[in-house]
Every structure is written in C-alpha cells, then in structure tokens.
Design an enzyme around this catalytic site. Sequence first.
Site, mmCIF file in Angstrom:
data_model
loop_
_atom_site.group_PDB
_atom_site.id
_atom_site.type_symbol
_atom_site.label_atom_id
_atom_site.label_comp_id
_atom_site.label_asym_id
_atom_site.label_seq_id
_atom_site.Cartn_x
_atom_site.Cartn_y
_atom_site.Cartn_z
ATOM 1 N N ASN A 115 0.806 -1.229 0.000
ATOM 2 C CA ASN A 115 0.000 0.000 0.000
ATOM 3 C C ASN A 115 0.836 1.276 0.000
ATOM 4 O OD1 ASN A 115 -2.501 -1.248 -0.073
ATOM 5 N ND2 ASN A 115 -2.671 -1.398 2.149
ATOM 6 N N ASP A 165 -9.865 2.792 17.451
ATOM 7 C CA ASP A 165 -9.302 2.195 18.671
ATOM 8 C C ASP A 165 -9.898 2.863 19.910
ATOM 9 O OD1 ASP A 165 -7.471 0.732 16.956
ATOM 10 O OD2 ASP A 165 -6.507 2.662 16.657
ATOM 11 N N HIS A 180 -1.499 2.439 15.006
ATOM 12 C CA HIS A 180 -2.725 1.634 14.868
ATOM 13 C C HIS A 180 -2.276 0.212 14.516
ATOM 14 C CE1 HIS A 180 -6.736 0.354 13.849
ATOM 15 N NE2 HIS A 180 -6.375 0.078 12.609
HETATM 16 P P1 NAD Z 1 -11.961 -2.782 0.410
HETATM 17 O O1 NAD Z 1 -11.054 -3.741 -0.266
HETATM 18 O O2 NAD Z 1 -13.389 -3.150 0.593
HETATM 19 O O3 NAD Z 1 -11.944 -1.390 -0.357
HETATM 20 C C1 NAD Z 1 -10.770 -0.754 -0.715
HETATM 21 C C2 NAD Z 1 -11.035 -0.071 -2.036
HETATM 22 O O4 NAD Z 1 -9.885 0.682 -2.361
HETATM 23 C C3 NAD Z 1 -11.279 -1.044 -3.197
HETATM 24 O O5 NAD Z 1 -12.520 -0.745 -3.814
HETATM 25 C C4 NAD Z 1 -10.101 -0.791 -4.153
HETATM 26 O O6 NAD Z 1 -10.464 -0.900 -5.513
HETATM 27 C C5 NAD Z 1 -9.735 0.650 -3.767
HETATM 28 N N1 NAD Z 1 -8.369 1.042 -4.109
HETATM 29 C C6 NAD Z 1 -7.234 0.294 -4.085
HETATM 30 N N2 NAD Z 1 -6.191 1.024 -4.486
HETATM 31 C C7 NAD Z 1 -6.663 2.267 -4.753
HETATM 32 C C8 NAD Z 1 -6.058 3.458 -5.244
HETATM 33 N N3 NAD Z 1 -4.754 3.528 -5.500
HETATM 34 N N4 NAD Z 1 -6.848 4.545 -5.409
HETATM 35 C C9 NAD Z 1 -8.163 4.490 -5.135
HETATM 36 N N5 NAD Z 1 -8.795 3.390 -4.708
HETATM 37 C C10 NAD Z 1 -8.050 2.288 -4.521
HETATM 38 O O7 NAD Z 1 -11.270 -2.415 1.799
HETATM 39 P P2 NAD Z 1 -11.919 -1.689 3.060
HETATM 40 O O8 NAD Z 1 -12.465 -2.720 3.960
HETATM 41 O O9 NAD Z 1 -12.781 -0.564 2.600
HETATM 42 O O10 NAD Z 1 -10.590 -1.158 3.769
HETATM 43 C C11 NAD Z 1 -9.803 -0.139 3.206
HETATM 44 C C12 NAD Z 1 -8.547 0.073 4.026
HETATM 45 O O11 NAD Z 1 -8.881 0.577 5.333
HETATM 46 C C13 NAD Z 1 -7.729 -1.199 4.280
HETATM 47 O O12 NAD Z 1 -6.347 -0.887 4.152
HETATM 48 C C14 NAD Z 1 -8.048 -1.530 5.733
HETATM 49 O O13 NAD Z 1 -7.030 -2.308 6.341
HETATM 50 C C15 NAD Z 1 -8.132 -0.142 6.317
HETATM 51 N N6 NAD Z 1 -8.800 -0.021 7.615
HETATM 52 C C16 NAD Z 1 -8.255 0.867 8.500
HETATM 53 C C17 NAD Z 1 -8.840 1.048 9.738
HETATM 54 C C18 NAD Z 1 -8.256 2.008 10.754
HETATM 55 O O14 NAD Z 1 -8.731 2.029 11.904
HETATM 56 N N7 NAD Z 1 -7.251 2.820 10.422
HETATM 57 C C19 NAD Z 1 -9.988 0.336 10.071
HETATM 58 C C20 NAD Z 1 -10.518 -0.560 9.135
HETATM 59 C C21 NAD Z 1 -9.903 -0.729 7.907
HETATM 60 C C1 LMR Z 2 -9.106 -2.606 12.211
HETATM 61 O O1 LMR Z 2 -8.500 -2.256 13.217
HETATM 62 O O2 LMR Z 2 -10.229 -3.146 12.262
HETATM 63 C C2 LMR Z 2 -8.503 -2.347 10.863
HETATM 64 O O3 LMR Z 2 -7.260 -1.735 10.989
HETATM 65 C C3 LMR Z 2 -8.458 -3.544 10.008
HETATM 66 C C4 LMR Z 2 -7.382 -4.509 10.448
HETATM 67 O O4 LMR Z 2 -6.617 -4.966 9.594
HETATM 68 O O5 LMR Z 2 -7.316 -4.811 11.643
#
Ligand code: NAD
Ligand code: LMR
Length: 328
Positions: A107, A160, A188
């Site tokens: 990523n 969190d 995180h």
């Molecule tokens: P998902 O796979 O359902 O959706 C991600 C989307 O991003 C997909 O539709 C994909 O096509 C798109 N994508 C990929 N590369 C891209 C780019 N360069 N430009 C634009 N779009 C792009 O995933 P999700 O469940 O929506 O999760 C997204 C991210 O959020 C993951 O990395 C996940 O680990 C993270 N996340 C973070 C937290 C947090 O607390 N920080 C919590 C939950 C999930």
């Molecule tokens: C979460 O905390 O739920 C997200 O960061 C997704 C993960 O990979 O744990």
Amino acid sequence: MKILITGAAGQISYSLVPFLCERGIFASKEKLDLSLVEIPPAMKKLDGFVKELEDSAYSSVNSINTYDNINDAVLDADWCLLVGSIPRGIVLNGKEIKERADLLQINGSIFTEQGKAIGSKAKNNCKVLVVGNPANTNALIGYKNAKNPNQLWMAMTMLDALRAKAQVAKKLGCHVDDIYRLAIFGNHSPTMFPDLENSNVSGKNTYEQIGDHEWVENNFLPKIQQRGAEIIDARGASSASSAARAACDTVKNVEHKTRSGDVFNAAVLSDGSYDIAEGVFSGFPLISDGEGNIKIVRDFNLSEFAQSKIRKTSNELLEERELVKDLL
Ligand code: NAD
Ligand code: LMR
C-alpha cells in the site's frame, strides 16, 4: 466543500459516504461536492454506488463526480479521506496478509502519488485523514510527498478509541458518552496503547474506578490491540461499519470545538511529545478549536507502565519508517 474519498467502491466507503452526508458533520453549511476515486477495474461498482447515493437525495449534497485517478479529482479539495488500499485478511500471491505492517510495501506506494497530488492541487488548508493500513506510516509517506506543511495530515486511531470506550462502558456499566480523556498513543497496530489512567467517567478516574490492573493489562489492552483481527476472524473481512463510523467521527471532531475537559483521537506528526519519536505519525490526545486548528494535549501523566508501552509503539513506528525510507 469538496470532499475527496479514495477507495470509494470499497466496503468502508459504502457506510462512510452516507454518514458524511448527514447534517452536522462539517462546520460549514456549504453543500458537499463529492469527489469519489477508484482504480479503473472498480469504476463500474462505483457507478452503482453513485446511483444509490443519487437515490438517497441528500439535501447536503451539491454534486457527485467519479474519477479513476486522484489527479483529476483532488483540485481544490477541502478534505481528503484516503481509504483506498488493500485490507489484511486476504490472500495475495498465495500468501495470507496477516499483520497490517505486511501491507507496507503493497500500500505504501499508493500514498506517494496521492501525497504529491494533494500537496500540489488540494487547498492549502486541506485536511487529510488516512484510513488505509498501515495508516500511520501511509500518512507519513503521504505527508512527506505532499511537501505542503499548511495541510493537516492525520491517520485514524479513532476506531481504537471507540473500541476502548465500548469496553470500559461494559466494564463500569456507564454510557460511552460519559467517558472523557481516553487517549490512544502510538501506532494503529497491536502495539497501540489505550490509556485509562488519565481518563475519567463523570469526573471520577477511570483506571481507579476499574480498580483492577490485571484486567487492564491482560484483558483490556490485548482486546483493543487485537480487535481488528478478532473482527476479521469473525466476519471474514476487516471492520467496515465501525471503521466508517470512526472516520466520520474524526472529521466531526476536527470540524467542531472539542467538548470542555475532553480530547479526541487521531495520529498526527509527532513533535516529540510524551517521548514519542519526532517525525513519525503517532496517536495522541488532541483538541480542536472548531476553526480548523487542532493541537496535542500535553498534560497527561504517564506511569512507568504507560511509558514502557509507549516506548514500544514509538519504536515500532521508527522501524516502519525505516522500511519505507525510499518512499519518503
Ligand atoms: P476494500 O477492499 O473493501 O476497499 C478498498 C477499495 O480501495 C477497493 O474498492 C479498491 O479498488 C480501492 N483502491 C485500491 N487502491 C486504490 C487506489 N490507489 N486509489 C483508489 N482506490 C483504490 O477495503 P476496506 O475494507 O474498505 O478497507 C480499506 C482500508 O482501510 C484497508 O487498508 C483496511 O485495512 C483499512 N482499515 C483501517 C482502519 C483504521 O482504523 N485505520 C480500520 C478498518 C480498515
Ligand atoms: C481494524 O483495526 O479493524 C482495521 O485496521 C483492520 C485490520 O486490519 O485490523
């Protein structure tokens, strides 16, 4: 108000965009211009989502546009929510992605391009929230490539904090809204540190009311640190509804003045506060003045126990920075 969201056809955005379109999230009464970004293969799915957004007839929305690259989408953006990236729990090239840090190389490169575009084309007072994992180090990559110190870059630790509040509310039989000054320090990741010693519930110290260090260290702490994995295990996909709620809550907390005596949570560029390494993106307790300015709250007293946990998460952020030094 121009709001850019990447990963707009993904599972988090499916909840996040509707949350953002509800009234009262942004301080400004201006209507929203939604700028939704995806990669080319996901554009058809995004078009389907846009039809649903149109059918929702939000009075807060002025326009909805879709883009298959960030460069065209980001011009004059007020907010950028960077969700687009690969989640863990999936299998890539025959190998399961287990830890958020395993996503660094996959990523990380997304955020160099996005950082450059935001730095040069979004508004100078643009606010950026990185949700895509590993969120802290992705934010660092984006910020460094943006080269625009007037913009506010953050990574999401609000989820969190909400998880921690929910567990405390269960334990003490109180309401989540009665919990004040609960802070998430660090990354995180499984090293994050949710502090209860400076928190209070209706004025009474949270840690003292719990009165059970063993529960805090061996039950509460690992529960919050591993909650993401627990959800992936149960759902077969990473958290989405709660992550969207937390992203929306972060925006709302930045946009509005923090309630008296409280803090909110996000990771921002460390200035060395609480001995967290300078120059990494770390979770801190923050307050907002409701006019676009946020600052780190520096009056938390940290016990030996808290300091040792914070050292660990700070070191992990330094290790992650080292791994992506070529992208900075
Ligand atoms: P998902 O796979 O359902 O959706 C991600 C989307 O991003 C997909 O539709 C994909 O096509 C798109 N994508 C990929 N590369 C891209 C780019 N360069 N430009 C634009 N779009 C792009 O995933 P999700 O469940 O929506 O999760 C997204 C991210 O959020 C993951 O990395 C996940 O680990 C993270 N996340 C973070 C937290 C947090 O607390 N920080 C919590 C939950 C999930
Ligand atoms: C979460 O905390 O739920 C997200 O960061 C997704 C993960 O990979 O744990």
